[in-house]
Design a protein around this motif. Structure first.
Motif, PDB file in Angstrom:
ATOM      1  N   PHE A 151      61.514 -40.025  40.874  1.00 55.32           N
ATOM      2  CA  PHE A 151      60.455 -39.423  40.073  1.00 55.32           C
ATOM      3  C   PHE A 151      59.545 -38.546  40.933  1.00 55.32           C
ATOM      4  CE2 PHE A 151      57.664 -39.033  36.581  1.00 55.32           C
ATOM      5  CZ  PHE A 151      56.371 -39.170  37.032  1.00 55.32           C
ATOM      6  N   GLY A 201      67.588 -38.135  37.394  1.00 57.56           N
ATOM      7  CA  GLY A 201      66.602 -37.099  37.687  1.00 57.56           C
ATOM      8  C   GLY A 201      66.593 -36.005  36.646  1.00 57.56           C
ATOM      9  N   LEU A 205      64.851 -37.304  33.637  1.00 56.37           N
ATOM     10  CA  LEU A 205      63.410 -37.342  33.905  1.00 56.37           C
ATOM     11  C   LEU A 205      62.803 -35.956  33.772  1.00 56.37           C
ATOM     12  CD1 LEU A 205      62.996 -39.668  37.012  1.00 56.37           C
ATOM     13  CD2 LEU A 205      62.112 -40.059  34.729  1.00 56.37           C
ATOM     14  N   LEU A 215      60.008 -34.771  31.267  1.00 54.35           N
ATOM     15  CA  LEU A 215      58.738 -34.278  31.791  1.00 54.35           C
ATOM     16  C   LEU A 215      58.435 -32.874  31.305  1.00 54.35           C
ATOM     17  CD1 LEU A 215      58.753 -35.264  35.557  1.00 54.35           C
ATOM     18  CD2 LEU A 215      57.040 -35.895  33.888  1.00 54.35           C
TER      19      LEU A 215
END
Lengths: 503, 327, 153
Positions: A24, A367, A370, A374
């Motif tokens: 993260f 990732g 994520l 995001l």
């Protein structure tokens, strides 16, 4: 299946709390670095290497890789909102992305950028996981003639960046090619067009040139009138904040295009994400039903290059992890990191340290998810930048351009170059000389010339080498077809006219 | 009255002497970040070397301030060297050099700064080189390669850097000594050079052993000669070039640290002290072994002499190579 | 000056530039022992610039002749734009002496007051605010050292 069980091993490594945390951190930091022009993932990774020495090595590579591919997500933000490329691989995104913002579709552009990045990034990881060794072997078959053919294919795309005037596009392409020659010649160590300046021995800094031609020129254009040009329409309502279903349908081919081209070009050492993004953009325009609309804000024109630069990240890891060969700057510093931690990257790395490779691969899936999670909600937030009044926005853009360009080499000379290119970009806009063609020349010029001269060195001066080798011959043939396309189209149009005339 | 004046004067003189002698023997201790200039971008050879040294110095607590690596790539070392030259007298700036810092000013007109203009501090290592071929190639030793090259003049190819790089200079020296001829193809990065060899397009490479190490271990490359005086510890079965009957001068690739011009003696003394202790540390010894360097510390006048003789040697070699020598 | 005339001048400049590039390329070796030399590419780039530049000149000239007005007038706002560019150039020149922060504040004041006719206080606020943001993000968080004047920032 072997890969599946390895992948499960990988996930068991990647999904531990500490690895999730550092993944993260890595992707967030990467996104931030990508958004900011100038500062790039290579320098950031280099700065963080001392910290990684205290971590578990798998955790460390997960974090650093996160910065690497995370930056490819962030680079498009300023490209779309401010016509300022955050990373060199996001320059192609400026072409249609910024126009979409001007048309009030900034949100859709940012959204499709995130989605394309996710799809292509995931495909890149899939490729890394499944076909690394054969791809690496195939990539080794690429020698200078193949690189030359690929770059020629890229240049042929200028046909598609031409807009109204082919002559002007060609002129700008030539200027871009000339700028690429500035500096020390690789083969003879002679210096070309350096005007006696030691600082030009390394050539013109690419970021300085692109930030100047795009961002600074844009500010200058807008400052012509007191009202600051057309105020960028702020996206309102959810429909404009995110891509619509229709948008997603339109981009079907772009997703595929970006993934394949990005991943493949990424695996070629020395090619680079910028080349990949331009090739993908050009291909998208070539197969589009409405090529003339590219450059005015077409959503596929954003999806293709943005996908390509993400798949490229996966591709660049192929030669690094299967052969220990770094393809570009950022993979070189990742290699440095691996060496620093005591690994010896080479053909035996995956066999001897499966938890490192598979842990990394699994973390890249995580990732990418994520990053999508995001970035999508951040779209409306970023779009609010457009709300800033002009008298705040323009100093902001100029300031961040200066600082960003300065941060690349701590060099005021680069900032001067940026200003010069800003002036040039302004004049080009006024006179309708396409900047995209110049940038294309600048991006491809280096590799093109080098590959040609290397090929001729290989063949002792015979150009035949370019067409006797199967791969390069194929690519050159495609380039020829592309170059003839406008002529073919025109002939067809004449024929249609002639037929209509008769009837 | 006179006596008081004299004693006052005497006291002042004594104080003055004490103060000034303290000033003279005032040691230098860095009190802020040390700008460490390298001529490659992040990830390049010098960059990684400098970061490793910085890390080890910190770990061994030999330097209290951080060495902040600043990348100044461009024109080989030219941009970095001219940047350092501008920082005259700066006590908190240093640079890491390699052999190309000596050769580049000899061939490039714009590279007006030479190593003698800067302040050499220390030489740390000499990087050896080996000759590597693909493992499935028919060349088992230098003789095989040279014979093949003689049978097919200008057909075989070596991938390497620019024509003034060590790779090519070694090739020219070898060609002169053996009479064989083969091509040289320049690539900007080590990765591309290796890919060219591994892809079977090139036949041999002059490469650093640590760069080739993993390929050798995996069985992709074979080393047929080492370009060193003595056999390498990591490759005990590989004969040196001289052992194979080819007497060719060896070009050393040196790495070390230097400082901008007109830097006070105390600063040089400080760094010399640091590195004197540094080369005795276990982390350094381990690093040298891992990277297959030759531990070759040198400082002071011996270092200056080394630079002089290297410059002369390079000038000769470049002239023979047909490169345009401008200095 | 209309767009056609401007295009003509621009094309002429490019053609002239082409001549320069050919000249510059010819001073380098056209062929080297290992194939085309460093002068090869520049030579042909220069030829291309010359030829296409000349062609564009012809196009612009004939376009100018066919239009009543010599193309669309396009330079009306350029005074402001070029003024802004000069401000930027001056600011960059000043960075070395007075540091980035002050230089940027001065640039902002110039842009906001001279070009946008807003109060100086507002400009000062914006300039200082933005400079602070840049410092926090770049110098503090990312460790990039911005140009500094004699007072350290």
């Amino acid at each position: 299946m072997d890969a599946l069980s390895n992948l499960l091993l990988g996930f068991s490594v990647a999904l531990t709390p500490i690895n999730l945390f550092w993944c993260f951190v890595g992707v967030v930091l990467g996104t931030v670095v990508g958004v900011l022009p100038g500062l790039g993932p290579a320098a950031t990774i280099a700065m963080l290497l001392p910290i990684t020495l205290k971590m578990d090595h798998t955790t460390a590579i997960i974090a650093l890789a996160g910065i690497f591919y995370g930056a490819r997500y962030g680079g498009s933000t300023t490209s779309i909102l401010l016509n300022m490329p955050g990373e060199s691989s996001s320059v192609a995104t400026c072409l249609d992305g910024y126009q979409m913002a001007r048309n009030g579709r900034a949100g859709a552009a940012l959204g499709i950028s995130a989605i394309a990045s996710f799809i292509a990034g995931t495909v890149g990881v899939l490729g890394l996981m499944l076909i690394s060794p054969p791809l690496a072997r195939f990539a080794l078959r690429f020698a200078p003639p193949e690189y030359f053919a690929l770059m020629t294919l890229g240049l042929a795309m200028v046909v598609f960046l031409a807009g109204d005037s082919m002559v002007k596009a060609l002129l700008m392409l030539l200027v871009g090619l000339w700028i690429a020659t500035i500096g020390t010649d690789l083969f003879t160590a002679e210096s070309r067009f350096t005007f006696g300046q030691a600082k030009l021995l390394g050539g013109v800094d690419f970021i300085a040139a692109t930030v100047g031609i795009f961002a600074v020129a844009e500010v200058l254009i807008n400052l012509e009138s007191r009202s600051g040009g057309e105020v960028l329409k702020i996206p309102s309502g959810v429909k404009n904040l995110l891509p619509t279903l229709q948008d997603l349908k339109d981009c079907r081919f772009a997703f595929l295009n970006g993934s394949v081209i990005g991943f493949f070009v990424g695996a070629l050492p020395g090619a680079g994400a910028t080349v990949a993004s331009f090739l993908s953009y050009g291909l998208e325009k070539a197969v589009s039903r409405h090529p003339e609309k590219f450059g005015t804000g077409v959503i596929e024109g954003v999806a293709a290059p943005e996908g390509a630069n993400n798949a490229d990240a996966g591709g660049a890891l192929v030669p690094l992890l299967t052969l220990g060969i770094p393809g570009g700057n950022t993979t070189a510093i990742l290699l440095g990191g691996l060496i620093l931690w005591g690994y010896r990257p080479g053909p035996l790395l995956i066999q001897e340290h499966p938890e490192l490779f598979w842990g990394l691969v699994a973390s890249m899936y995580v990732g990418n998810v994520l990053l999508l999670v995001l970035n999508l909600p951040l779209v409306p937030l970023f779009a609010q930048i457009l709300r800033l009044p002009n008298y705040v926005l323009y100093p902001f853009i100029l300031g961040i351009s200066v600082v960003g360009v300065y941060s690349v080499n701590n060099s005021l000379f680069d900032v001067w170059m940026m200003a010069l290119f800003g002036l040039l970009g302004y004049l080009m806009r006024k006179l309708d000389f396409p900047a995209a063609a110049l940038i294309l020349g600048l991006v491809l010029g280096d590799v093109l010339e080098r590959a040609l001269r290397q090929s001729l060195m290989m063949s002792q001066g015979s150009l035949a080498i370019l067409v006797t080798r199967p791969i390069s011959a194929t690519l050159l043939f495609i380039a020829l077809v592309l170059l003839c396309l406008p002529a073919i189209r025109r002939v067809r149009a004449w024929r249609v006219e002639a037929v209509e005339h008769e009837s | 009255m006179k006596r008081t004046r004299y004693s006052l004067l005497l006291i002042m003189v004594v104080i003055g002497a004490l103060v000034s002698s303290r000033a003279w023997s005032q040691e230098f201790k860095p009190n802020k970040q040390i700008e460490t200039v390298v001529h490659t971008g992040p990830g390049g050879g010098s960059d990684i070397f400098a970061r490793a040294i910085a890390e080890m110095l910190q770990k061994e607590k030999l330097v209290t301030q951080r060495l902040q690596v600043v990348n100044k790539p461009g024109g080989g070392p030219a941009v970095a060297m001219s940047y350092l030259a501008e920082k005259k007298g700066e006590t908190h700036t240093v640079g890491f050099y390699t052999g190309v810092w000596v050769t580049n000013p000899l061939t490039t007109v714009e590279a007006t700064v030479t190593v003698k203009d800067l302040t050499p501090i220390v030489r740390l290592v000499l990087e050896p080189a080996v000759i590597a071929v693909k493992a499935d190639s028919p060349y088992k030793n230098m003789k095989d390669f040279i014979e093949a090259a003689k049978k097919n003049p200008k057909q075989l190819a070596q991938s390497g850097g620019t024509i003034t790089s060590r790779d090519n200079l070694m090739r020219l020296l070898l060609q002169k000594t053996t009479g064989a001829q083969w091509n040289f193809i320049s690539f900007p990065s080590g990765g591309e050079r290796l890919a060219y060899l591994l892809g079977g397009h090139g036949q041999m490479m002059v490469i650093e052993p640590q760069e080739a190490g993993e390929q050798i271990r995996a069985g992709n490359l074979r080393v047929i000669a080492s370009l060193t005086e003595k056999r390498l510890a990591s490759l005990p079965n590989v004969p040196t070039i001289k052992e194979q009957g080819i007497d060719v001068p060896l070009i050393p690739q040196a790495r070390g640290m230097l400082a901008p011009p007109a830097v006070p003696k105390e600063v040089v003394a400080y760094w010399e002290g640091v590195f004197d202790a540094f080369v005795k540390t276990p982390s350094w010894k381990q690093y040298v072994e891992q990277n297959q360097f030759e531990d070759a510390s040198l400082k002071g006048s011996a270092l200056s002499k080394f630079f002089d003789s290297l410059t002369d040697q390079m000038r000769e070699v470049l002239k023979e190579a047909g490169a345009k020598v401008v200095r | 000056m209309g767009s056609d005339k401007s295009n003509l001048i621009a094309a002429a400049c490019l053609a002239a530039f082409g001549v320069y590039v050919v000249y510059g390329g010819s001073r380098l070796s056209y062929v080297s022992e290992v194939g085309p030399g460093p002068g090869f590419f520049p030579f042909w780039i220069g030829i291309g610039l010359l030829l296409f530049g000349a062609y564009q000149m012809v196009l612009s000239y004939s376009s100018a002749r066919h239009h009543a007005v010599a193309g669309v007038p396009i330079w009306s706002g350029s005074g402001r734009a070029l003024g802004a560019w000069l401000g930027l150039a001056v600011a960059i020149a000043l960075f070395r002496w007075i540091g980035f922060a002050l230089g940027f504040v001065l640039l902002t004041i110039f842009l906001v007051v001279a070009l946008d006719h807003r109060p100086v206080v507002l400009a000062l606020g914006i300039g200082a605010g933005l400079a602070l943001v840049f410092y926090i993000v770049f110098e503090f968080a990312l460790g990039v050292s911005l140009p500094a004047g004699p007072w350290g920032f």
